[in-house]
Design a protein around this motif. Structure first.
Motif, PDB file in Angstrom:
ATOM      1  N   GLN A 314      -7.457  -8.150  40.713  1.00  0.00           N
ATOM      2  CA  GLN A 314      -8.249  -8.847  40.049  1.00  0.00           C
ATOM      3  C   GLN A 314      -7.783  -9.990  38.941  1.00  0.00           C
ATOM      4  O   GLN A 314      -8.019 -10.910  38.979  1.00  0.00           O
ATOM      5  CB  GLN A 314      -9.545  -8.003  39.254  1.00  0.00           C
ATOM      6  CG  GLN A 314     -10.532  -8.876  38.510  1.00  0.00           C
ATOM      7  CD  GLN A 314     -11.455  -9.713  39.623  1.00  0.00           C
ATOM      8  OE1 GLN A 314     -11.183  -9.702  40.701  1.00  0.00           O
ATOM      9  NE2 GLN A 314     -12.606  -9.985  39.328  1.00  0.00           N
ATOM     10  N   CYS A 316      -4.480 -10.837  39.551  1.00  0.00           N
ATOM     11  CA  CYS A 316      -3.891 -11.824  40.295  1.00  0.00           C
ATOM     12  C   CYS A 316      -4.716 -12.769  41.059  1.00  0.00           C
ATOM     13  O   CYS A 316      -4.356 -13.960  41.066  1.00  0.00           O
ATOM     14  CB  CYS A 316      -2.997 -10.921  41.444  1.00  0.00           C
ATOM     15  SG  CYS A 316      -1.794  -9.877  40.864  1.00  0.00           S
ATOM     16  N   THR A 317      -5.827 -12.564  41.138  1.00  0.00           N
ATOM     17  CA  THR A 317      -6.755 -13.617  42.043  1.00  0.00           C
ATOM     18  C   THR A 317      -7.274 -14.360  40.900  1.00  0.00           C
ATOM     19  O   THR A 317      -7.479 -15.586  41.381  1.00  0.00           O
ATOM     20  CB  THR A 317      -7.987 -12.762  42.605  1.00  0.00           C
ATOM     21  OG1 THR A 317      -8.808 -11.887  41.890  1.00  0.00           O
ATOM     22  CG2 THR A 317      -7.548 -12.054  43.790  1.00  0.00           C
ATOM     23  N   THR A 321      -6.554 -18.382  41.142  1.00  0.00           N
ATOM     24  CA  THR A 321      -7.526 -19.260  41.162  1.00  0.00           C
ATOM     25  C   THR A 321      -7.280 -20.514  40.353  1.00  0.00           C
ATOM     26  O   THR A 321      -7.370 -21.839  40.734  1.00  0.00           O
ATOM     27  CB  THR A 321      -8.881 -18.773  40.645  1.00  0.00           C
ATOM     28  OG1 THR A 321      -9.507 -17.708  41.590  1.00  0.00           O
ATOM     29  CG2 THR A 321     -10.078 -19.969  40.660  1.00  0.00           C
ATOM     30  N   ILE A 330      -9.527 -17.311  47.629  1.00  0.00           N
ATOM     31  CA  ILE A 330      -9.259 -16.675  46.640  1.00  0.00           C
ATOM     32  C   ILE A 330     -10.571 -16.516  45.626  1.00  0.00           C
ATOM     33  O   ILE A 330     -10.749 -15.453  44.913  1.00  0.00           O
ATOM     34  CB  ILE A 330      -8.285 -17.153  45.867  1.00  0.00           C
ATOM     35  CG1 ILE A 330      -6.789 -17.183  46.700  1.00  0.00           C
ATOM     36  CG2 ILE A 330      -7.794 -16.507  44.638  1.00  0.00           C
ATOM     37  CD1 ILE A 330      -5.738 -17.881  46.181  1.00  0.00           C
ATOM     38  N   LEU A 333     -12.327 -13.763  46.896  1.00  0.00           N
ATOM     39  CA  LEU A 333     -11.979 -12.289  46.708  1.00  0.00           C
ATOM     40  C   LEU A 333     -11.969 -12.002  45.133  1.00  0.00           C
ATOM     41  O   LEU A 333     -12.126 -10.802  44.672  1.00  0.00           O
ATOM     42  CB  LEU A 333     -10.318 -12.479  46.832  1.00  0.00           C
ATOM     43  CG  LEU A 333      -9.977 -12.631  48.317  1.00  0.00           C
ATOM     44  CD1 LEU A 333      -8.445 -12.683  48.635  1.00  0.00           C
ATOM     45  CD2 LEU A 333     -10.415 -10.987  48.914  1.00  0.00           C
ATOM     46  N   HIS A 334     -12.016 -13.044  44.354  1.00  0.00           N
ATOM     47  CA  HIS A 334     -12.176 -12.963  42.890  1.00  0.00           C
ATOM     48  C   HIS A 334     -13.641 -12.105  42.491  1.00  0.00           C
ATOM     49  O   HIS A 334     -13.609 -11.395  41.664  1.00  0.00           O
ATOM     50  CB  HIS A 334     -11.979 -14.041  41.942  1.00  0.00           C
ATOM     51  CG  HIS A 334     -11.721 -13.610  40.372  1.00  0.00           C
ATOM     52  ND1 HIS A 334     -10.861 -13.099  39.963  1.00  0.00           N
ATOM     53  CD2 HIS A 334     -12.629 -14.018  39.492  1.00  0.00           C
ATOM     54  CE1 HIS A 334     -11.029 -12.829  38.747  1.00  0.00           C
ATOM     55  NE2 HIS A 334     -11.813 -13.598  38.243  1.00  0.00           N
TER      56      HIS A 334
END
Length: 370
Positions: A314, A316-317, A321, A330, A333-334
């Motif tokens: 979380q 990293c995303t 972003t 992305i 994914l977040h």
């Protein structure tokens, strides 16, 4: 139209219900709870995709699309709106995204109704009433999904007002947490060491902090403030950028406007983004510590590792972003990572509160039929 929409909701639920019915799982109620949880998780991700593609008004009325049950029937109206504003909120693509989201939501609603009906039937017919089949939670889920549906309608009729959309998101994540609790309640749990009880307070604190962060993240998303700061760790090249907290955190206002009807100033968007970013470090520190503590307790190592891994992904995303200028994949994914954190943290809270002594022997082998 309402009948056609009802049929679409039933069709969306037929496949998962059939999968549960033909499953070899001895406890089909547990299987139904698992399938409903899985589809709700998917629905939240697709809801994020709907919001991030600006498809929330792809069909500007509710529950249908220009008074019809599907975009095929409303094609003339959608095409006219798209011709008038090719980059506007109504296009054929956005209309289909919005209606598919609604169909999936109706399908999940049918599954939750099934959970409630089966729970009540079991509770009434069973001579020995087991806590795991108590109908209170499925009934609360039914009421909750009705409330969620109402906020879905408000999202459209109130033209994506940020506070309404944020509440719609939080209710969806709350629904996911409740379904996780229901699903975990159906499973057998080995006895945990007494030290697991010591995590009750920290686990609850972690859940509360995560809720605040989810609300802040929803506020960022619904105000389209994800790119208000495009650098990291600074914002606009400074540690403390110019921010307008008053307008940024005025809750009751139209999208992109202040409470007075003026255009929302950019420092307000900066304030929204910066608060979410800053609070993320607090949440990460607490959840990281909680995960490490859980990994040291027998029977909780797996959920602790999952929490730590989900937290790392979380973070990293979230950074990606900003660095990669908000790519759609992305960003989705977040959103998925936020839902995953809710799921894992709910499981952790369950384990610390309701499973320290393992499953009672009297319900170790639940009934095999509905």
């Amino acid at each position: 139209m309402l009948i056609q929409l009802g049929i679409m909701g039933l069709l969306a639920a037929i496949l998962p219900l059939t999968m549960v019915w033909v499953s070899s799982d001895a406890n089909k109620y547990r299987k139904l709870a698992a399938v409903t949880l899985f589809l709700t998780f998917d629905l939240i991700i697709f809801g994020g995709f709907t919001r991030l593609t600006d498809s929330g008004l792809g069909c500007p009325d509710w529950p249908g699309c220009y008074g019809h049950a599907n975009p095929f029937q409303a094609h003339e109206h959608i095409s006219a709106a798209q011709s008038a504003m090719p980059t506007g909120p109504v296009t054929v693509f956005k209309a289909w995204i919005e209606m598919i989201h609604r169909y999936l939501a109706m399908g999940v609603g049918v599954l939750i109704v099934s959970l409630m009906v089966i729970a009540w039937l079991r509770w009434i017919k069973s001579a020995r009433r087991h806590a795991r089949f108590a109908p209170a939670m499925p009934t609360l889920l039914f009421l909750f999904v009705c409330l969620q549906g109402a906020f879905g309608a408000f999202t459209v009729t109130m033209k994506l007002q940020p506070i309404i959309v944020t509440c719609h998101l939080l209710l969806g994540l709350g629904l996911l947490a409740m379904l996780t609790w229901l699903h975990v309640r159906q499973r057998e749990h080995p006895a945990l060491s007494p030290t697991a009880v010591s995590l009750r307070g920290p686990a609850l604190l972690g859940a509360l902090l995560l809720f605040v962060q989810l609300a802040l993240g929803g506020w960022v998303s619904t105000n389209y403030a994800a790119l208000a700061c495009t650098d990291f760790p600074t914002c606009h090249g400074v540690w403390l950028p110019q921010m307008d907290f008053e307008n940024g955190f005025t809750l009751w206002r139209k999208l992109g406007m202040t409470a007075d009807g003026e255009y929302l100033p950019f420092p307000a968007l900066t304030a929204i983004h910066y608060v979410h970013r800053s609070f993320a470090f607090v949440v990460a520190a607490v959840l990281g510590w909680l995960a490490l503590r859980a990994m040291k307790i027998s029977g909780m190592q797996v959920v602790g590792r999952c929490l730590l891994a989900a937290l790392a992904v979380q973070l990293c995303t979230g950074l990606a972003t900003v660095y990669f200028n908000w790519p759609l994949a992305i960003a989705v994914l977040h959103n998925a990572g936020a839902a995953l954190l809710v799921l894992i943290l709910t499981m952790l809270n369950y384990k610390t509160r309701l499973a320290p002594h393992g499953a009672p022997a009297s319900i170790a082998r639940p009934p095999t039929a509905y």
